[in-house]
Design a protein around this motif. Structure first.
Motif, short mmCIF file in Angstrom:
data_model
loop_
_atom_site.label_atom_id
_atom_site.label_comp_id
_atom_site.label_asym_id
_atom_site.label_seq_id
_atom_site.Cartn_x
_atom_site.Cartn_y
_atom_site.Cartn_z
N UNK A 169 -2.60 -19.82 1.13
CA UNK A 169 -2.95 -19.89 2.54
C UNK A 169 -3.75 -18.64 2.92
N UNK A 170 -4.89 -18.88 3.58
CA UNK A 170 -5.75 -17.78 4.03
C UNK A 170 -5.97 -17.89 5.53
N UNK A 171 -5.00 -18.49 6.20
CA UNK A 171 -5.08 -18.66 7.65
C UNK A 171 -3.72 -18.50 8.28
N UNK A 172 -3.49 -19.27 9.33
CA UNK A 172 -2.24 -19.18 10.08
C UNK A 172 -1.12 -19.90 9.31
N UNK A 173 0.13 -19.61 9.68
CA UNK A 173 1.28 -20.18 8.96
C UNK A 173 1.82 -21.44 9.63
N UNK A 174 1.06 -22.01 10.53
CA UNK A 174 1.49 -23.17 11.30
C UNK A 174 1.87 -24.35 10.41
N UNK A 175 0.97 -24.71 9.49
CA UNK A 175 1.24 -25.86 8.63
C UNK A 175 2.47 -25.65 7.76
N UNK A 176 2.64 -24.43 7.26
CA UNK A 176 3.75 -24.16 6.36
C UNK A 176 5.08 -24.24 7.09
#
Length: 328
Positions: A145-152
């Protein structure tokens, strides 16, 4: 001259690198505020063309409507239009690029072929994760992941569905080998990917059931790439065009390589590029700060500089300049 030498060396090494079993990987990106995401996808597809990685899915953690089309543009350009593309469907961050002139987030979908027209039209990122993970062997998938942790966070909190009877956390524990993330300001501070959805970041760092490797702000900050990529003598490359239009508005000498560093490590491992320090990253949502505590028994590990910066830079730039051999 030294940078050119390292670039030439990196190109030669890439050509003669020994073949290994490809890493099965899911790529999670915010694909809009910064354009190192474009460079990261170029690196990822270059490594896929060399047989080092199998790209299982590409998802956006950013609800900005251009994210999914930009991801699809790059997958299509590199000959992999069938890679699933997902985007958040619940609460989340929506953020576009800061550029006021030509906006690469609008230009890429307007200039290059793609099928996914908006983040709203893309499949639910959690559904993509669950379907793809369920189809893989146990402990075989690397998530980067190189963005926000929303999906995780949403994935961990997901329940059983038609794809798997497991909860999200059980599914991750069963199928994921490790999570590699561009995240963290060490030893303490505010880092963009962490702070933009701090509650999600806190939840993931506290509940993710597999090892986590962190490529912190300090790692990519020193690796400046893109100048050679923007000057590539090729036509019709979305990577070249993104860097060309952005560097003209920012710094013609290049851009920091935060996301590319994480992708490189996700596929090839930390060595020989970086060392590792074990510890625990904690996040306090009240002030969006992250804090690193070194600990040999910690649940996380962060990258430390090891290889000369010029050499790592040349390796990444060479991968960013890779051109697809066959476009489908």
């Amino acid at each position: 001259m030294k940078t050119f030498f390292y670039l030439l060396l990196a190109l030669c090494c890439a050509a003669c690198a020994p073949k290994k079993q490809p890493v099965s990987l899911i790529f999670d990106t915010d694909m809009a505020p910064d354009y190192d995401d474009v460079g990261a996808m170029a690196v990822l597809h270059a490594l896929a063309d060399s047989g080092e990685v199998d790209i299982l899915a590409t998802v956006s953690s950013n609800k900005q409507e251009t994210t999914a089309p930009c991801i699809d543009v790059l997958n299509t350009y590199f000959g992999r239009p069938g890679i699933p593309v997902g985007a958040p469907k619940g609460e989340g961050v929506s953020m576009d690029t800061w550029h006021k002139g030509l906006k690469w987030t609008e230009e890429l979908p307007s200039r290059f072929p793609h099928k996914v027209e908006s983040a709203s039209q893309a499949e639910d990122a959690v559904s993509v994760y669950r379907r793809v993970l369920n189809a893989q062997p146990d402990t075989s998938v690397v998530v980067v992941t190189v963005g926000f942790f929303t999906n995780l966070k949403d994935l961990l909190e997901s329940g059983p569905d038609a794809d798997s009877p497991l909860s999200g956390k059980e599914l991750v524990a069963a199928k994921v080998k490790r999570l590699v993330s561009m995240a963290g300001y060490f030893p303490e501070g505010k880092e963009f990917n962490v702070m933009m959805d701090a509650p999600a970041s806190q939840y993931v760092f506290e509940n993710w059931p597999t090892p986590i490797v962190l490529s912190g702000f300090d790692i990519g900050e020193k690796i400046i790439t893109g100048k050679q990529t923007a000057a590539m003598p090729v036509e019709g490359s979305p990577v070249r065009e993104a860097y060309k239009m952005c560097l003209e508005q920012d710094n013609p000498e290049g851009r920091n390589s935060w996301d590319q560093s994480a992708v490189l490590v996700a596929v090839r491992g930390a060595e020989p590029y970086f060392g590792l320090e074990t510890g625990t990253l904690t996040v306090t949502p009240a002030d969006s700060n992250d804090h690193w505590t070194p600990d040999p028994a910690g649940r996380h590990a962060r990258l430390l500089p090891k290889m000369p910066t010029e050499q790592v830079t040349a390796t990444i730039e060479a991968l960013m300049m890779h051109q697809p051999t066959v476009r489908k």
